[in-house]
Motif scaffolding. Structure first.
Motif, PDB file in Angstrom:
ATOM      1  N   LEU A 114       0.831  -1.211   0.000  1.00 38.06           N
ATOM      2  CA  LEU A 114       0.000   0.000   0.000  1.00 38.06           C
ATOM      3  C   LEU A 114       0.861   1.255   0.000  1.00 38.06           C
ATOM      4  O   LEU A 114       0.497   2.272  -0.601  1.00 38.06           O
ATOM      5  CB  LEU A 114      -0.923  -0.013   1.214  1.00 38.06           C
ATOM      6  CG  LEU A 114      -1.973  -1.140   1.250  1.00 38.06           C
ATOM      7  CD1 LEU A 114      -2.770  -1.078   2.540  1.00 38.06           C
ATOM      8  CD2 LEU A 114      -2.898  -1.048   0.046  1.00 38.06           C
ATOM      9  N   GLU A 117       2.013   1.837  -3.496  1.00 39.08           N
ATOM     10  CA  GLU A 117       0.902   2.363  -4.293  1.00 39.08           C
ATOM     11  C   GLU A 117       0.694   3.851  -4.022  1.00 39.08           C
ATOM     12  O   GLU A 117       0.452   4.631  -4.951  1.00 39.08           O
ATOM     13  CB  GLU A 117      -0.369   1.585  -3.965  1.00 39.08           C
ATOM     14  CG  GLU A 117      -1.542   1.916  -4.866  1.00 39.08           C
ATOM     15  CD  GLU A 117      -2.745   1.027  -4.611  1.00 39.08           C
ATOM     16  OE1 GLU A 117      -3.642   0.974  -5.481  1.00 39.08           O
ATOM     17  OE2 GLU A 117      -2.807   0.392  -3.538  1.00 39.08           O
ATOM     18  N   GLN A 118       0.822   4.263  -2.778  1.00 40.67           N
ATOM     19  CA  GLN A 118       0.670   5.677  -2.434  1.00 40.67           C
ATOM     20  C   GLN A 118       1.803   6.506  -3.023  1.00 40.67           C
ATOM     21  O   GLN A 118       1.591   7.636  -3.473  1.00 40.67           O
ATOM     22  CB  GLN A 118       0.641   5.827  -0.915  1.00 40.67           C
ATOM     23  CG  GLN A 118       0.350   7.251  -0.448  1.00 40.67           C
ATOM     24  CD  GLN A 118      -1.011   7.742  -0.897  1.00 40.67           C
ATOM     25  OE1 GLN A 118      -2.009   7.078  -0.667  1.00 40.67           O
ATOM     26  NE2 GLN A 118      -1.054   8.903  -1.540  1.00 40.67           N
ATOM     27  N   GLN A 121       1.025   7.265  -6.557  1.00 40.97           N
ATOM     28  CA  GLN A 121      -0.003   8.295  -6.681  1.00 40.97           C
ATOM     29  C   GLN A 121       0.590   9.688  -6.458  1.00 40.97           C
ATOM     30  O   GLN A 121       0.210  10.647  -7.136  1.00 40.97           O
ATOM     31  CB  GLN A 121      -1.121   8.031  -5.668  1.00 40.97           C
ATOM     32  CG  GLN A 121      -1.929   6.784  -5.974  1.00 40.97           C
ATOM     33  CD  GLN A 121      -2.987   6.501  -4.920  1.00 40.97           C
ATOM     34  OE1 GLN A 121      -3.207   7.300  -4.009  1.00 40.97           O
ATOM     35  NE2 GLN A 121      -3.651   5.359  -5.031  1.00 40.97           N
ATOM     36  N   GLY A 127       6.234   5.077 -11.102  1.00 40.56           N
ATOM     37  CA  GLY A 127       5.341   3.965 -11.405  1.00 40.56           C
ATOM     38  C   GLY A 127       6.048   2.737 -11.937  1.00 40.56           C
ATOM     39  O   GLY A 127       5.789   1.614 -11.499  1.00 40.56           O
ATOM     40  N   GLU A 166      -3.008  -8.629  -3.069  1.00 45.82           N
ATOM     41  CA  GLU A 166      -2.939  -7.170  -2.961  1.00 45.82           C
ATOM     42  C   GLU A 166      -1.866  -6.608  -3.898  1.00 45.82           C
ATOM     43  O   GLU A 166      -2.055  -5.553  -4.517  1.00 45.82           O
ATOM     44  CB  GLU A 166      -2.645  -6.771  -1.522  1.00 45.82           C
ATOM     45  CG  GLU A 166      -2.818  -5.296  -1.224  1.00 45.82           C
ATOM     46  CD  GLU A 166      -4.256  -4.840  -1.362  1.00 45.82           C
ATOM     47  OE1 GLU A 166      -4.476  -3.640  -1.612  1.00 45.82           O
ATOM     48  OE2 GLU A 166      -5.175  -5.683  -1.235  1.00 45.82           O
ATOM     49  N   ALA A 170      -2.450  -3.930  -6.953  1.00 49.61           N
ATOM     50  CA  ALA A 170      -1.697  -2.676  -7.085  1.00 49.61           C
ATOM     51  C   ALA A 170      -0.918  -2.639  -8.395  1.00 49.61           C
ATOM     52  O   ALA A 170      -0.762  -1.577  -9.002  1.00 49.61           O
ATOM     53  CB  ALA A 170      -0.755  -2.511  -5.896  1.00 49.61           C
ATOM     54  N   VAL A 173      -3.559  -2.011 -11.427  1.00 52.49           N
ATOM     55  CA  VAL A 173      -4.472  -0.871 -11.413  1.00 52.49           C
ATOM     56  C   VAL A 173      -4.163   0.019 -12.618  1.00 52.49           C
ATOM     57  O   VAL A 173      -2.994   0.314 -12.886  1.00 52.49           O
ATOM     58  CB  VAL A 173      -4.322  -0.053 -10.103  1.00 52.49           C
ATOM     59  CG1 VAL A 173      -5.050   1.278 -10.202  1.00 52.49           C
ATOM     60  CG2 VAL A 173      -4.849  -0.853  -8.938  1.00 52.49           C
ATOM     61  N   ALA A 176      -0.987   2.538 -13.104  1.00 54.26           N
ATOM     62  CA  ALA A 176      -0.067   2.385 -11.975  1.00 54.26           C
ATOM     63  C   ALA A 176       1.367   2.086 -12.396  1.00 54.26           C
ATOM     64  O   ALA A 176       2.267   2.132 -11.557  1.00 54.26           O
ATOM     65  CB  ALA A 176      -0.554   1.261 -11.056  1.00 54.26           C
ATOM     66  N   ARG A 177       1.603   1.778 -13.660  1.00 58.73           N
ATOM     67  CA  ARG A 177       2.936   1.320 -14.065  1.00 58.73           C
ATOM     68  C   ARG A 177       3.677   2.325 -14.934  1.00 58.73           C
ATOM     69  O   ARG A 177       4.613   1.969 -15.645  1.00 58.73           O
ATOM     70  CB  ARG A 177       2.826  -0.014 -14.822  1.00 58.73           C
ATOM     71  CG  ARG A 177       2.132  -1.109 -14.026  1.00 58.73           C
ATOM     72  CD  ARG A 177       2.336  -2.483 -14.648  1.00 58.73           C
ATOM     73  NE  ARG A 177       1.924  -2.573 -16.021  1.00 58.73           N
ATOM     74  CZ  ARG A 177       0.669  -2.813 -16.407  1.00 58.73           C
ATOM     75  NH1 ARG A 177      -0.282  -2.944 -15.503  1.00 58.73           N
ATOM     76  NH2 ARG A 177       0.362  -2.905 -17.681  1.00 58.73           N
TER      77      ARG A 177
END
Length: 278
Positions: A114, A117-118, A121, A127, A166, A170, A173, A176-177
């Motif tokens: 997580l 992932e943050q 963002q 990414g 999970e 991630a 998504v 995300a990459r």
């Protein structure tokens, strides 16, 4: 850090010398010659008060220009310092997330996922780096789909563990990459991913060859260019999958009970294999 201090010293010294030179030019006789040159032929007809006012205006203009340049330099340096500070913060967060991924506690590993992932963002340029880490994590913590004959008695897990699930979420998504040439590729070749749940996953150009996706949920997934050669899609739910072609589906190893988009399921060969006529 030492180099940064040297540059600060150099910039400060040059700035001080430049400011001294400009002020000397402004508040010494050269400013009067500059005012005379700007006034041109009107200088000779001006009285003392007008000449004094003209010199004052020249000096004021020079000071204003110097102030504007100084503000621009300060703003540029502040922006550069902010970027360097932010980059250092992202690097520190990335390192801490990696440390969590190596934990023996599942909840700590999920926290690391997580955190990555943050980071993506907050800093999209990271990414592709985060994607490579997550992909490596999945490969390390997932059983191989094809165990050697000598290991045929090995019991494969019914579904991926929570941390792997999970990490896959991630990793796939949308957005995300990274993007463009730096976009990281998903490589799940020959992994046992039965019952994985990845609705709306971005699997464009992913390497899924030889992987087991039996009973997986891939509804609405993007599969343009994905390599499904030898994949096990038995009873997998690919309804509303986008970018999927008949050729991709037929390259899979097993299709019995697979739920496919109407345009794909209507193909005769695909329909036969889905019904179990392998």
């Amino acid at each position: 850090m030492g180099l940064r201090k040297v540059w600060l010293t150099v910039i400060g010294t040059l700035g001080a010398v430049g400011l001294t030179g400009v002020l000397a030019l402004t508040f010494t006789p050269p400013s009067q010659r500059l005012a005379r040159w700007l006034a041109g032929g009107d200088w000779s007809s001006m009285d003392g008060a007008a000449r004094t006012a003209a010199v004052g205006q020249v000096r004021l203009a020079v000071v204003q220009v110097v102030a504007a340049i100084g503000a621009g330099v300060a703003l540029t340096y502040t922006a550069r310092s902010y970027r360097l500070s932010r980059r250092g913060q992202v690097t520190d967060r990335f390192t801490k997330a990696l440390e969590r991924l190596g934990s023996s506690e599942p909840y700590v590993r999920i926290g690391g996922i997580l955190a990555l992932e943050q980071i993506v963002q907050d800093a999209p340029d990271q990414g592709s780096h985060a994607a490579r880490v997550l992909n490596a994590f999945v490969c390390r913590h997932t059983e191989s789909a094809g165990a050697p004959a000598s290991l045929s008695s090995v019991q494969l897990p019914e579904r991926p563990d929570e941390a792997v699930q999970e990490a896959l979420r991630a990793l796939t998504v949308p957005g995300a990459r990274g993007g463009g040439a730096a976009r990281a590729q998903v490589d799940l070749a020959k992994l046992h991913l039965a019952k994985v749940r990845l609705p709306q996953a971005d699997l464009r150009n992913a390497v899924l060859s030889g992987a087991t996706f039996s009973d997986a949920v891939l509804t609405g997934a993007r599969l343009e260019g994905a390599d499904l050669t030898g994949a096990d899609l038995m009873r997998a739910d690919l309804s509303d999958a986008r970018g999927l072609t008949v050729e991709q589906v037929l390259s899979a190893r097993r299709l019995r009970g697979c739920v496919l988009p109407d345009a794909i399921r209507s193909d005769t060969q695909v329909a036969q294999r889905v019904r179990g006529n392998e």
